[in-house]
Design a protein around this motif. Sequence first.
Motif, PDB file in Angstrom:
ATOM      1  N   VAL A  92       1.090   4.095  -3.163  1.00 20.19           N
ATOM      2  CA  VAL A  92       0.906   5.535  -2.959  1.00 20.19           C
ATOM      3  C   VAL A  92       2.187   6.287  -3.321  1.00 20.19           C
ATOM      4  CG1 VAL A  92       0.482   7.322  -1.226  1.00 20.19           C
ATOM      5  CG2 VAL A  92      -0.905   5.245  -1.245  1.00 20.19           C
ATOM      6  N   ALA A 140       0.828  -1.210   0.000  1.00 20.66           N
ATOM      7  CA  ALA A 140       0.000   0.000   0.000  1.00 20.66           C
ATOM      8  C   ALA A 140       0.862   1.259   0.000  1.00 20.66           C
ATOM      9  CB  ALA A 140      -0.937  -0.008   1.209  1.00 20.66           C
ATOM     10  N   LEU A 142       2.546   6.379  -7.105  1.00 19.29           N
ATOM     11  CA  LEU A 142       1.654   7.384  -7.686  1.00 19.29           C
ATOM     12  C   LEU A 142       2.230   8.787  -7.519  1.00 19.29           C
ATOM     13  CD1 LEU A 142      -1.820   6.045  -6.545  1.00 19.29           C
ATOM     14  CD2 LEU A 142      -0.905   6.058  -8.864  1.00 19.29           C
ATOM     15  N   PHE A 143       2.745   9.081  -6.337  1.00 18.09           N
ATOM     16  CA  PHE A 143       3.324  10.397  -6.101  1.00 18.09           C
ATOM     17  C   PHE A 143       4.560  10.612  -6.969  1.00 18.09           C
ATOM     18  CE2 PHE A 143       6.570  12.918  -3.974  1.00 18.09           C
ATOM     19  CZ  PHE A 143       5.941  14.145  -4.012  1.00 18.09           C
TER      20      PHE A 143
END
Length: 177
Positions: free
Chosen positions: A145, A141, A148-149
Motif C-alpha cells: 500500500v 501488506a 502504491l501511494f
Amino acid sequence: MSTLAEPIVWLVQAGGPVLVVIALVAMALFAMGLERGLYWQFVHSRRRRALVARWVARHDHASWSALTLREVWTSELIGQLRRPLPWLKLLVGLCPLLGLLGTVTGMIQVFDSLSLTDVNQARAMADGVARATLPTLTGMAVAVVGLLFTTRLEHVIRREDQRLHDRMARAVEDANA
C-alpha cells in the motif's frame, strides 16, 4: 481492561510486539499521505498561483537569466512536494524487514516453547507458525500500500512539474496577447 487497549493487547498476542511497530509505521505512512494531500489542496495550489503571478509580473521572460530564474522557482516549489518522498520510501522499505523480524522472533519463540513441552507438538507448532507469519503478512501488506501511494505521489509530482512549466509559459502568452 479499557476498550482502547484491547486492540493493542490483541496485536501483541497475535503477532508480537513487532506487529505493533508495523502498525505504528503504517500510521506514520498514512499520516504522511494525509499531510501531502492537505498540503496539495491548501498550500501548494496557493503557492503555484503566486509563482505564476510573480512570473507574469516580470518584464523579462526570454533571456537566459529569466529562464534560469523560472527553473529555480519551479524547482523550489516542486522540491516542497518531493520533501517527504525519502521518508516515505524508507518507511515502505522498512515494513517487510520488520515483518521478517517478527517472523524470526516468533519462530524462535515457537521452537523454544516446543523444546519445553512434549504435549500436542503438531498443534502447538501450527499455532506458533501461524502467529509468527502474521508480522510478515502485515509488513508486506503495508509495504505494498505504501509503495502504491509513493509511486502515485511521484507520478503526480512529475506531472505537476510539467504542468507548472506549461502554466507559466501560457500565462506569459496570455498576458502578452
